[in-house]
Every structure is written in structure tokens, then in C-alpha cells.
Design an enzyme around this catalytic site. Structure first.
Site, PDB file in Angstrom:
ATOM      1  N   LYS A   1     105.733  36.023  72.851  1.00 37.80           N
ATOM      2  CA  LYS A   1     104.688  34.834  73.184  1.00 37.80           C
ATOM      3  C   LYS A   1     103.518  35.024  71.762  1.00 37.80           C
ATOM      4  CE  LYS A   1     107.142  33.008  76.119  1.00 37.80           C
ATOM      5  NZ  LYS A   1     108.324  31.686  75.534  1.00 37.80           N
TER       6      LYS A   1
ATOM      7  N   SER B   1     112.326  41.308  82.663  1.00 36.81           N
ATOM      8  CA  SER B   1     112.970  40.174  82.016  1.00 36.81           C
ATOM      9  C   SER B   1     114.116  40.785  80.877  1.00 36.81           C
ATOM     10  CB  SER B   1     112.299  39.049  81.380  1.00 36.81           C
ATOM     11  OG  SER B   1     111.410  39.337  80.566  1.00 36.81           O
TER      12      SER B   1
END
Length: 520
Positions: free
Chosen positions: A78, A306
Site C-alpha cells: 500500500k 494474506s
């Protein structure tokens, strides 16, 4: 983790060719062209390594790769999105120094990235709309960055009034100089991966890639990378990964929730281009967490849950490939974020056991190291020598001489009248006190000892002591040593000090009893 010989940043066969020169300029710019310190963290975003997963894939005819996006300064992919969002906002003159507030509905990583970049980009304020699923570790990190946190319901649909998106829109509307940053709809999320991340992959993989496996939450990463790579690599297969019970691929609400963060959702984001995805794989929480721990343990890759989902999906996809092919397929996984944000969940054996997230191999390993390797042995089996003690009226000079002569780091302090344990004296503490001039060798031990005596009623508090006796199981003693450097062994009534135990005593006992194999 794979060393530089296994890293695709340094293709030896290309060193004499123009492609490698371009590769150096693109992926190693800050290492080779400019050795001066960067002005701020955004200069180190991107150019993340691709490494081979040598131990995870059991099939020698498969080349399984991982792009380590957790090596970005903020610990996740991100950072790329945050920098692109800020560039666009600044180009539009929308950020006012110390006045603007960014309102961000996110699972956490984008909020972290934008908060980290705030000091170099106008010191804007940050409000994060964070789901209840988000780990406490990331909440603590966000608080340390000065983020105003609003927790939102996990099960709330994106269109409901209770969703993080609806609440974020209301906050951004009501607050002056507030800007809504919606990564699920912002085209910058796709652009940065199409223009930067995909180009890095093309260079690092030298244009040869057969399968791309990406976790899907906002859809920006997989859409951006797949759009560029599919246009440049004919026949590339793209696999989207989401948790079980997630609805990203079809938008159909399902009963049940998942624990893995930064992947999946209960709706289909508008920026996701599903036409670019050839196959979807859903992964269970147990497979996600167990695979992430496997990557940490066997590959030395410190990635989050994840990333475990993505590699687990890649391993499942590998099982569908023909085993007799002549070509060695190259599969690339994108590892989203770091394990450092999940110390209370992914890195906690207790939490994984409580939520039944360990696979059989990991559960057996934990059970062995916690219980089975001690075979019901107790502290008595350590055969500790009798305790050497000092009275509180002894001088610290005497205590120091005794510890130096006997090579002890601590000495129990015993009441000479009833032989009861009062506390202990530390070699390191006494040495420091003497060097700083705060203590004299003539001082009494009682002045500088660590006391186990209870505080009076006015002071409140509990004794700083945990009972360790000859009957204490070694499994419990091992747990005690996770927080303490030594243990004072007493009788059940804590009347007498019987010995001093350290982790070294425990390790020596195990080596003595199990003469073969690795035991700790």
C-alpha cells in the site's frame, strides 16, 4: 530467505547486455547510482525484490517466485498506492499543510502508509475507518502515528449505513477540508501497479512468466499488474485469491466470516476488472495462517497472513499442472505485507491454537516443544546444585566476590532467622551501581536487592514472584523462561530456597536425555 544468488534482481547472464543495464537503473537506482541518504521514506518505495521459494514447493519442475512487497518502508504494498494518491492530490492542489484531513476506509495498511508519509507531504491529519477484524498490533501502530481510529462492523455490507464506506463519506462531508480516499474506487490504485509494479516484474522476470497469483481485496493490485503483463506476455494466466466466505469474485453475500486480513470482501470493488482473471481460488483461514508460518520458518520470509493465502493458492494451483511437461513453469506470487503487524495473531502460538488455525504439522511441532519433549519431567530432574545464598546484612562487596568466584549472575537473599527467601541480588545491577558511583562496596545487600516481599496495604500491588518448586513441570518452567532469565526454586511453602535454575540448565537436561537430534 534466498540469498542474492537466488534473487531475480541480479541475473548474471544479463550483465553484459543492455537489458541488465536497464535493470540496474530501474531496480537498483538507490543502491548503485546514489549512495547519499534519501530525504524521506518515499524515495525507497518500490523496487522490491523477487526471490525463489526453494523450500515451499516440493516439485522440482516448478519455479515458484515471490515479490516481497512487505519490504516497502511501511511494510506493505500500500506504500505504492499511498504515494500515487498523494502525488495526484498535490498535483490538484488539494492538500493544505496541517489543515487537510484524509478520511480512509481501509483494512489498515493504506492508513499506515498515508500516515507514515504525512510528515513529508503537508502534515495532513488522518482518520482511519478500520474493521473490527484488524489486529491490535496494527491499531497500536496507527495510534503511534497519530491516526484517529473509527472501528467498523466486519459484516456490514458496503452499501449499508454502518459500513466503513458510508461512515467515511459522512465524516468527509461533515468535516471542513476533509478528503475521502477510497482505494476501492480510486483509479490511482490500478495505475500505480500498471505503470510501476508490473514494469518491475517484467524486468525482474526478463519477460518470462507463466502464472501470476495475487490476493484480491480492492482489486487494484491484480487489475493493474494483470493489465500490463497480459498485454506483454502472451498466454499469461492470472489467478485471483480470496478467503473462504468472501464475495469479491461474484458479489454474492455469504454466511460466515474469515480472520485473515487485507484480502477478500463482501462486495465486488468497482476498480476490479474480472475479465483479466482466469481463475479464482478460495483459501481457508487455517491454510492461510499455516502457510504464512511455513514461509517464516522454512524460507525466512517474514510475511503476513494474506501472503500465506496467496502462496497456499499457488501450491494448490501447482497440483493441477501436468507433471510430465518439458517446460518449467514460472509462477509469481505477490506477498502483500509484513508479519510484524501480526505479533498477537499470526506470530502467537496461543492465538493460533485457540482459533484452530494450525495445520497438523505445526500443531504437532508446537505440542512437542511445549510438552512431549519434556516427557513429564519436573524441576527436580534438573539435579540442580544446592543454592548459594547471602543474608540481607551482608555487604555488596562480599556478594560481588561470591558471584565472581562462583561465576553466578544472581544470588538469592535469605532471612538468616527463618531461612525464608526475601529476594535476590544481581551481578549486573551491582556492577552498574558501583561504576556510576551510586553504591559503595560497604552498602548492605538489603539496600540494593530485588525484594519479593509484598507491598503494604497502602502501597497495594502483588508480590513480584512466581512459585517454582521441584514439582514444577519442565514445560511450565520453559514457559517461565520466555519472560524471565532465571528461576529461584523453593519448597511448596516458599520457606527455603533450594536452587537457582536458568534456561541453560533446561537445555543441558534436554541434551543429556536426548543425545541425538535437535531438541531446542
Amino acid at each position: 530467505m534466498a540469498d542474492t544468488r537466488d534473487s531475480l534482481e541480479f541475473p548474471r547472464e544479463k550483465r553484459q547486455k543492455g537489458l541488465f543495464l536497464q535493470h540496474i537503473r530501474t531496480t537498483q537506482e538507490h543502491d548503485y547510482q546514489d549512495r547519499t541518504p534519501s530525504y524521506h521514506g518515499c524515495c525507497t518505495i518500490g523496487n522490491t525484490p523477487i526471490i525463489r521459494l526453494n523450500n515451499t514447493s516440493n516439485r522440482a519442475q516448478i519455479e515458484l517466485l515471490a515479490k516481497t512487497e512487505f519490504s516497502n518502508p511501511g511494510g506493505s504494498i500500500k506504500d505504492r498506492v499511498a504515494q500515487r494518491v498523494l502525488d495526484n492530490l498535490k498535483a490538484a492542489n488539494k492538500i493544505k499543510d496541517s489543515v487537510t484531513t484524509l478520511v480512509i476506509p481501509s483494512s489498515g495498511n493504506l492508513v499506515i502508509s498515508l500516515a507514515l508519509l504525512a510528515p513529508q507531504n503537508g502534515c495532513y491529519k488522518v482518520i482511519g475507518l478500520i474493521p473490527e477484524r484488524t489486529s491490535e498490533d496494527r491499531i497500536h501502530l496507527l495510534k503511534s502515528l497519530g491516526v484517529e481510529i473509527v472501528r467498523t462492523l466486519i459484516e456490514a455490507h458496503a452499501d449499508s449505513a454502518e459500513s466503513q464506506f458510508s461512515i467515511a463519506k459522512k465524516i468527509a462531508t461533515d468535516l471542513p477540508d476533509a478528503i475521502l480516499v477510497d482505494e476501492f474506487a480510486d483509479g490511482a490504485n490500478v495505475q500505480v501497479h500498471s505503470q510501476e509494479t508490473a514494469e518491475e516484474i517484467l524486468i525482474q522476470c526478463e519477460g518470462r512468466l507463466d502464472v501470476l497469483v495475487v490476493g484480491v481485496e480492492t482489486g487494484g493490485t491484480i487489475t493493474g499488474i494483470a493489465r500490463t503483463l497480459k498485454a506483454r506476455i502472451p498466454g499469461l494466466k492470472v489467478v485471483g485469491v480470496e478467503p473462504e466466505h468472501s464475495s469479491v469474485q461474484d458479489g454474492v453475500s455469504r454466511a460466515g466470516a474469515w480472520k485473515v486480513e487485507d484480502i477478500g470482501g463482501n462486495f465486488t470493488p468497482s476498480i476490479l476488472d474480472k475479465s483479466l482473471i482466469d481463475e479464482w481460488i478460495q483459501v481457508s483461514d487455517q491454510d492461510s495462517y499455516s502457510t504464512a508460518r511455513q514461509l517464516i520458518r522454512e524460507e525466512g520470509i517474514f510475511c503476513g497472513p494474506s501472503s500465506g493465502s496467496v502462496v497456499a493458492a499457488a501450491l494448490r494451483y501447482i497440483q493441477t499442472l501436468p507433471k510430465d511437461g518439458n517446460q518449467k513453469p514460472r509462477i509469481l506470487t505477490i506477498l502483500n505485507d509484513t508479519a510484524r503487524n501480526y505479533s498477537s495473531t499470526l506470530l502467537s502460538d496461543d492465538w493460533l491454537l485457540e482459533h484452530d488455525l494450525m495445520d497438523e504439522t505445526m500443531a504437532k511441532s508446537v505440542a512437542y516443544h511445549r510438552h512431549e519433549k519434556y516427557r513429564a519431567a519436573s524441576v527436580e530432574d534438573l539435579q540442580l546444585p544446592a543454592a548459594v545464598t547471602v543474608p540481607p546484612a551482608a555487604t555488596i562487596g562480599y556478594a560481588l566476590d561470591l558471584m565472581m568466584t562462583r561465576e553466578f549472575s544472581q544470588l538469592p537473599v535469605i532471612n538468616p532467622t527463618n531461612r525464608k527467601l526475601m529476594g535476590y541480588i544481581s551481578l549486573t545491577t551491582l556492577t552498574t551501581l558501583l561504576e556510576e558511583g551510586r553504591a559503595q562496596e560497604s552498602d548492605l545487600v538489603s539496600k540494593w536487592m530485588f525484594s519479593f516481599l509484598k507491598k503494604n496495604n497502602k502501597g497495594g500491588g502483588a508480590p513480584r514472584y512466581q512459585m517454582i518448586t521441584p514439582n514444577t513441570p519442565l514445560a511450565d518452567l520453559s514457559t517461565f523462561f520466555e519472560k524471565h532469565s532465571f528461576a529461584l526454586v523453593t519448597d511448596d511453602q516458599r520457606r527455603w530456597c533450594l536452587g537457582v535454575a536458568t534456561k541453560y540448565d533446561l537445555m543441558t537436561f534436554l541434551n543429556r536425555r536426548q543425545s541425538s537430534g535437535r531438541v531446542f
